[in-house]
Scaffold this active site. Structure first.
Site, PDB file in Angstrom:
ATOM      1  CE1 TYR A 190      -3.725 -49.794  26.571  1.00 40.02           C
ATOM      2  CE2 TYR A 190      -3.371 -51.962  25.115  1.00 40.02           C
ATOM      3  CZ  TYR A 190      -3.810 -50.304  25.348  1.00 40.02           C
ATOM      4  OH  TYR A 190      -4.078 -49.604  24.087  1.00 40.02           O
TER       5      TYR A 190
ATOM      6  CE  LYS B 111      -0.644 -48.359  24.909  1.00 41.59           C
ATOM      7  NZ  LYS B 111      -0.940 -49.141  23.745  1.00 41.59           N
TER       8      LYS B 111
END
Length: 292
Positions: free
Chosen positions: A136, A164
């Site tokens: 992330y 992400k």
């Protein structure tokens, strides 16, 4: 098909009147997101799921609930990143035991470790289980980006398979996509179509609690080469993609879900409630997209 699917929602955590997790509502919401809105995966215990305010025990129990509700029909990805390597490894092992099919690992926030320590952190988590990992990259929350060269090095680990991407830099993302086999997911709903244009595969959404069908239609139109249709759907959905972040995302999602007949409770402190006029504006935007 990417290992986690193409359309994922970072699911909110429903709380009951007693302040604890409402597992019945969590199961119902998870099933709705998958069966009614077409999500191929759910992220549980992410920031939108208020993981900073839920205990390890609560997170494990919620994972088991969601896995039982949708685990045969969608991938369940557990948010496990913290500012402690030891704690993150513990959460990764706990998530694997609870039945998660993947891990979302945010960089250590606030502490801003140097790059060698940041690399060691991600590799330690990758070695903790056999689960596939989605990194992330969200520098505006964490305090530092994952640099391109580090992303490329981390991609060599067999368990690190996706990102992400909330960096908001399509040029940087395209450079990593070109140099690796990482699946790139938009970490900002409005960034979905631009990221698809440089080789991304999908989205981990917030507004997709409501706009899942539209996000999926964008992905499918782009995959079919129908750029004109993808742009039209993107432009129609953009007010919702952006409007969910008029305040903190989990606050807006919960307020709108409650207003639309769900019972997910309020956010735990320090998050608060959405101002009535702000909620009214978002609900009108939702109505325009979903029902007009």
């Amino acid at each position: 098909m990417p290992v986690f699917g193409r359309l994922l929602t970072a699911m909110v955590t429903p709380f009951g009147k007693d302040g604890g997790i409402d597992h019945s509502e969590a199961a119902r919401l998870a099933a709705h997101l998958v069966d009614d809105l077409g999500n191929e995966g759910l992220v549980v215990n992410g920031t939108t799921g208020e993981s900073p305010t839920t205990s390890d025990e609560e997170q494990a129990a919620l994972l088991r609930t969601v896995v039982e509700a949708v685990g045969d029909r969608a991938s369940v990805v557990a948010g496990v990143g913290t500012f402690s390597t030891e704690h993150t490894v513990h959460l990764a092992e706990q998530a694997a035991a609870a039945g998660a099919e993947g891990l979302l690992v945010v960089s250590p926030y606030y502490s801003r470790p140097p790059l060698d320590a940041l690399e060691a952190y991600h590799l330690a988590v990758a070695e903790a289980t056999d689960l596939p990992i989605m990194l992330y990259d969200i520098p505006h929350r964490v305090g530092l980006p994952i640099p391109e060269d580090l992303l490329i090095r981390l991609a060599a680990h067999p368990n690190i398979v996706a990102v992400k991407d909330a960096k908001g830099d399509a040029v940087s993302s395209s450079a990593v996509i070109a140099a690796t086999t990482l699946d790139y997911y938009a970490g900002d709903d409005g960034f979905l179509l631009p990221l698809l244009g440089v080789g991304g595969v999908g989205v981990v959404g917030t507004s997709t609690h409501f706009s899942g069908r539209q996000a999926r239609a964008i992905i499918e139109a782009h995959a079919a080469g129908d750029t004109r249709r993808a742009i039209a759907i993107h432009q129609a959905a953009l007010p919702v993609f952006r409007g969910v972040f008029a305040t903190q995302g989990c606050m807006m999602v919960k307020a709108a879900l409650n207003a639309r007949g769900w019972s997910v409770g309020d956010c735990r402190p320090p998050m608060g409630t959405v101002a009535p006029e702000m909620l009214e504006t978002f609900l009108a935007t939702l109505h325009h997209l979903l029902e007009d």
